[in-house]
Motif scaffolding. Structure first.
Motif, PDB file in Angstrom:
ATOM      1  N   PRO A 177       0.830  -1.210   0.000  1.00  0.00           N
ATOM      2  CA  PRO A 177       0.000   0.000   0.000  1.00  0.00           C
ATOM      3  C   PRO A 177       0.860   1.255   0.000  1.00  0.00           C
ATOM      4  O   PRO A 177       2.007   1.237   0.480  1.00  0.00           O
ATOM      5  CB  PRO A 177      -0.796  -0.123   1.300  1.00  0.00           C
ATOM      6  N   ILE A 178       0.312   2.322  -0.516  1.00  0.00           N
ATOM      7  CA  ILE A 178       1.077   3.572  -0.638  1.00  0.00           C
ATOM      8  C   ILE A 178       1.557   4.075   0.723  1.00  0.00           C
ATOM      9  O   ILE A 178       2.593   4.746   0.810  1.00  0.00           O
ATOM     10  CB  ILE A 178       0.225   4.642  -1.353  1.00  0.00           C
ATOM     11  N   GLU A 179       0.821   3.733   1.784  1.00  0.00           N
ATOM     12  CA  GLU A 179       1.207   4.195   3.125  1.00  0.00           C
ATOM     13  C   GLU A 179       2.572   3.681   3.557  1.00  0.00           C
ATOM     14  O   GLU A 179       3.197   4.226   4.462  1.00  0.00           O
ATOM     15  CB  GLU A 179       0.157   3.764   4.151  1.00  0.00           C
ATOM     16  N   LYS A 180       3.049   2.607   2.926  1.00  0.00           N
ATOM     17  CA  LYS A 180       4.364   2.065   3.276  1.00  0.00           C
ATOM     18  C   LYS A 180       5.491   2.684   2.448  1.00  0.00           C
ATOM     19  O   LYS A 180       6.663   2.409   2.710  1.00  0.00           O
ATOM     20  CB  LYS A 180       4.369   0.546   3.104  1.00  0.00           C
ATOM     21  N   LEU A 181       5.130   3.511   1.483  1.00  0.00           N
ATOM     22  CA  LEU A 181       6.153   4.170   0.656  1.00  0.00           C
ATOM     23  C   LEU A 181       6.479   5.539   1.239  1.00  0.00           C
ATOM     24  O   LEU A 181       6.381   6.574   0.578  1.00  0.00           O
ATOM     25  CB  LEU A 181       5.660   4.299  -0.791  1.00  0.00           C
ATOM     26  N   VAL A 182       6.879   5.530   2.483  1.00  0.00           N
ATOM     27  CA  VAL A 182       7.158   6.772   3.206  1.00  0.00           C
ATOM     28  C   VAL A 182       8.646   6.869   3.494  1.00  0.00           C
ATOM     29  O   VAL A 182       9.230   5.977   4.100  1.00  0.00           O
ATOM     30  CB  VAL A 182       6.361   6.836   4.523  1.00  0.00           C
ATOM     31  N   VAL A 183       9.269   7.971   3.043  1.00  0.00           N
ATOM     32  CA  VAL A 183      10.687   8.195   3.328  1.00  0.00           C
ATOM     33  C   VAL A 183      10.883   9.302   4.350  1.00  0.00           C
ATOM     34  O   VAL A 183      11.882   9.320   5.067  1.00  0.00           O
ATOM     35  CB  VAL A 183      11.480   8.518   2.041  1.00  0.00           C
ATOM     36  N   ILE A 184       9.941  10.251   4.406  1.00  0.00           N
ATOM     37  CA  ILE A 184      10.003  11.302   5.414  1.00  0.00           C
ATOM     38  C   ILE A 184       8.587  11.639   5.856  1.00  0.00           C
ATOM     39  O   ILE A 184       7.628  11.424   5.120  1.00  0.00           O
ATOM     40  CB  ILE A 184      10.709  12.596   4.906  1.00  0.00           C
ATOM     41  N   GLN A 185       8.469  12.181   7.067  1.00  0.00           N
ATOM     42  CA  GLN A 185       7.190  12.659   7.560  1.00  0.00           C
ATOM     43  C   GLN A 185       7.046  14.119   7.174  1.00  0.00           C
ATOM     44  O   GLN A 185       7.835  14.959   7.587  1.00  0.00           O
ATOM     45  CB  GLN A 185       7.106  12.486   9.085  1.00  0.00           C
ATOM     46  N   THR A 186       6.031  14.419   6.366  1.00  0.00           N
ATOM     47  CA  THR A 186       5.945  15.763   5.790  1.00  0.00           C
ATOM     48  C   THR A 186       4.932  16.666   6.456  1.00  0.00           C
ATOM     49  O   THR A 186       4.949  17.865   6.268  1.00  0.00           O
ATOM     50  CB  THR A 186       5.589  15.666   4.294  1.00  0.00           C
ATOM     51  N   GLY A 187       3.995  16.105   7.224  1.00  0.00           N
ATOM     52  CA  GLY A 187       2.987  16.943   7.859  1.00  0.00           C
ATOM     53  C   GLY A 187       1.676  16.200   8.015  1.00  0.00           C
ATOM     54  O   GLY A 187       1.485  15.115   7.483  1.00  0.00           O
ATOM     55  N   ALA A 188       0.737  16.813   8.714  1.00  0.00           N
ATOM     56  CA  ALA A 188      -0.540  16.163   9.011  1.00  0.00           C
ATOM     57  C   ALA A 188      -1.288  15.806   7.736  1.00  0.00           C
ATOM     58  O   ALA A 188      -1.513  16.644   6.876  1.00  0.00           O
ATOM     59  CB  ALA A 188      -1.400  17.096   9.869  1.00  0.00           C
ATOM     60  N   GLY A 189      -1.700  14.546   7.641  1.00  0.00           N
ATOM     61  CA  GLY A 189      -2.517  14.104   6.522  1.00  0.00           C
ATOM     62  C   GLY A 189      -1.795  14.000   5.201  1.00  0.00           C
ATOM     63  O   GLY A 189      -2.407  13.720   4.177  1.00  0.00           O
ATOM     64  N   SER A 190      -0.463  14.220   5.169  1.00  0.00           N
ATOM     65  CA  SER A 190       0.250  14.322   3.900  1.00  0.00           C
ATOM     66  C   SER A 190       0.275  13.021   3.122  1.00  0.00           C
ATOM     67  O   SER A 190       0.184  13.029   1.902  1.00  0.00           O
ATOM     68  CB  SER A 190       1.677  14.819   4.139  1.00  0.00           C
ATOM     69  N   ASN A 191       0.405  11.898   3.819  1.00  0.00           N
ATOM     70  CA  ASN A 191       0.479  10.626   3.106  1.00  0.00           C
ATOM     71  C   ASN A 191      -0.819  10.318   2.383  1.00  0.00           C
ATOM     72  O   ASN A 191      -0.821   9.845   1.253  1.00  0.00           O
ATOM     73  CB  ASN A 191       0.830   9.494   4.078  1.00  0.00           C
ATOM     74  N   ASN A 192      -1.948  10.601   3.032  1.00  0.00           N
ATOM     75  CA  ASN A 192      -3.228  10.389   2.371  1.00  0.00           C
ATOM     76  C   ASN A 192      -3.415  11.382   1.232  1.00  0.00           C
ATOM     77  O   ASN A 192      -4.005  11.058   0.201  1.00  0.00           O
ATOM     78  CB  ASN A 192      -4.373  10.509   3.372  1.00  0.00           C
TER      79      ASN A 192
END
Length: 274
Positions: free
Chosen positions: A161-176
């Motif tokens: 899922p796209i939620e696992k393609l995270v390299v940095i935390q960018t801000g609230a709600g950003s991944n969605n």
């Protein structure tokens, strides 16, 4: 709206990232510009890497324009006397380095001027070597660590899922928000590739805007998703599209693209909007 990706496709994209990175780092003065352009184009447009690059452009506390302005205020008239500082925070550093490469590639910042002021290099070959050693290599190294972690943590998954393609935390709600952006790009307006590109550009502008609070971006991206789905229909309805576009136009960073979309809709008789 949740996007799922084949693990092998992710592996292929990350391997290609490594190959294009190697080309960039091995560049000379004749090949640097072309290799940088290929590297950036891949990061911005590959189905997997554009999810990664969207995060790198959305770090809330990273402002490459301010960073460059602070750099120019240092030193004196002596060549190579200016100094810059890279954050000790790895996520901030990766984000800034990628955005710096973007601006160099688009000529928003002058490559030779930067190398002259930062490294005191007057020979283009030496400029390329100094820039790659100090900027490109750090980005590739630190980002590669993050990409390797994604592969390792999803190694047992056939689908990711796209939620696992995270390299940095960018801000609230950003991944969605990024997930919605990917969904928007997968909807195609078959009647017009130009209009399709304009809607995709609008979603990118929302994602990368510093004017729009992070907590508001998801709602705006949902609005754009609604617009594109409506325009992709055989008989889209203008009364559902135009009010949303007018609301989006109130943001200065979106106004130009929104007006271009409205103009296209109003002037293109081949688009079947009643």
């Amino acid at each position: 709206m949740n996007q799922i990706y084949d693990h092998k496709k992710i592996e292929r994209s990350f391997r290609r990232f490594g190959d294009y990175s190697e080309d960039l780092l091995n560049s000379n003065f004749k090949t640097f510009s072309n290799n940088l352009n290929i590297f950036i184009d891949f990061c911005e447009n590959d189905e997997i890497m554009r999810i990664i690059s969207a995060q790198l452009k959305s770090k809330e506390n990273v402002d490459v324009n301010k960073w460059y302005s602070d750099f120019q205020k240092t030193g004196g008239s002596i060549t190579g006397s200016k100094e810059y500082v890279l954050s000790i925070d790895e996520e901030d550093r990766i984000s800034l380095l990628y955005q710096l490469l973007l601006k160099m590639n688009s000529n928003e910042l002058d490559f030779q001027e930067f190398c002259l002021e930062a490294y005191g290099k007057t020979n283009v070959t030496e400029m390329v070597r100094a820039f790659n050693d100090a900027i490109s290599r750090l980005l590739v190294r630190d980002l590669s660590y993050r990409l390797d972690e994604i592969i390792e943590t999803t190694n047992s998954d056939l689908k990711v899922p796209i939620e696992k393609l995270v390299v940095i935390q960018t801000g609230a709600g950003s991944n969605n928000t990024i997930a919605i952006g990917e969904h928007i790009k997968q909807t195609v307006i078959s009647q017009s590739s130009e209009l399709d590109e304009l809607i995709n550009k609008l979603s990118n502008e929302i994602l990368n805007s510093r004017e729009i609070p992070e907590e508001d971006k998801e709602d705006l991206m949902i609005d754009v998703d609604t617009i594109k789905k409506q325009l992709a229909k055989k008989n889209p309805k203008k009364d559902r599209i135009l009010p949303i576009l007018r609301d989006l136009a109130t943001f200065s960073t979106l106004a130009f693209t929104v007006q271009a979309i409205i103009k296209f809709i109003s002037e293109n008789p081949s688009l079947p909007i009643p």
